[in-house]
Each structure stands twice: as C-alpha cells, then as structure tokens.
Scaffold this motif. Structure first.
Motif, PDB file in Angstrom:
ATOM      1  N   HIS A  82      83.136  80.266  -5.262  1.00  0.00           N
ATOM      2  CA  HIS A  82      83.479  81.488  -4.523  1.00  0.00           C
ATOM      3  C   HIS A  82      83.683  81.182  -3.045  1.00  0.00           C
ATOM      4  O   HIS A  82      84.678  81.605  -2.451  1.00  0.00           O
ATOM      5  N   TYR A  83      82.750  80.457  -2.444  1.00  0.00           N
ATOM      6  CA  TYR A  83      82.867  80.116  -1.018  1.00  0.00           C
ATOM      7  C   TYR A  83      84.094  79.237  -0.762  1.00  0.00           C
ATOM      8  O   TYR A  83      84.784  79.390   0.252  1.00  0.00           O
ATOM      9  N   ASP A  86      87.249  81.345  -1.001  1.00  0.00           N
ATOM     10  CA  ASP A  86      87.369  82.133   0.228  1.00  0.00           C
ATOM     11  C   ASP A  86      87.881  81.278   1.385  1.00  0.00           C
ATOM     12  O   ASP A  86      88.729  81.720   2.165  1.00  0.00           O
TER      13      ASP A  86
END
Length: 112
Positions: A82-83, A86
């Motif tokens: 997820h990071y 992003d």
C-alpha cells in the motif's frame, strides 16, 4: 536476498545517484537560463530512454516493488505494498507537473 543481488542493487543505486548529482550540478551551474532549464525538465519526463523519462521509470520501479511486497507479505493486508503503491502514484502525479513548469519557462520548446 542473495549477496550478488544486493550488490547489483547497491551498484545500480550508486550509479543512479552519481548521475542525478551530475544533473543537480548542471541545474546549479552558472549561466543556466530558462530555456535550458525547461529542456532539462523535459528530459526528466519525456526522455525516450527509458520510455517516458526518468521519473516515470522510477515510479515503475516502485510499482514493481509494491507488487512484490504484496506477494511476499500476503498476511499483512498489504501494508508495505500500500505504501509503495502510494509512493509510485505520488511520483507519477507530481511528475505530470514538470511539463507545466517547462512550458512556463519556455512555451516555444514544446515543439522543439
């Protein structure tokens, strides 16, 4: 991770860091005008090798890492991926602003 793989990654990062330092040196050199600055900005986003330019290539690299993180960390609900996704999106979104900056510095350069 095998030692050879880590060594290759370290070497590649070192080469990329030195290349980026050269670009930074060029950006701070005396006599750099707005037309040349615009051309440098365009190279960062439009260069044909790699296709799409340096910043999109970096975003692609981070996206590949995100996909791999999702594969090796499936029980963590995608925390790392997820990071990383992003981060890739931020690189891509912000890179889209470089042509605007270049155009404001040199409107005629878009057709060069």
């Amino acid at each position: 991770m095998t030692r050879t793989r880590l060594d290759r990654v370290r070497a590649a990062v070192g080469i990329a860091s030195r290349a980026l330092q050269q670009i930074e040196d060029d950006l701070t050199a005396d006599g750099l005008g707005q037309v040349e600055l615009a051309a440098i900005l365009r190279e960062l986003i439009e260069d044909t090798d790699p296709p799409g330019g340096l910043i999109p290539a970096l975003a692609q690299l981070v996206s590949v890492a995100a996909r791999r993180a999702g594969q090796v960390q499936p029980d963590r609900c995608g925390d790392a991926s997820h990071y990383l996704h992003d981060s890739a999106a931020l690189l891509t979104d912000n890179a889209a602003r470089l042509p605007w900056a270049a155009r404001s510095l040199d409107p005629q350069g878009d057709h060069a």
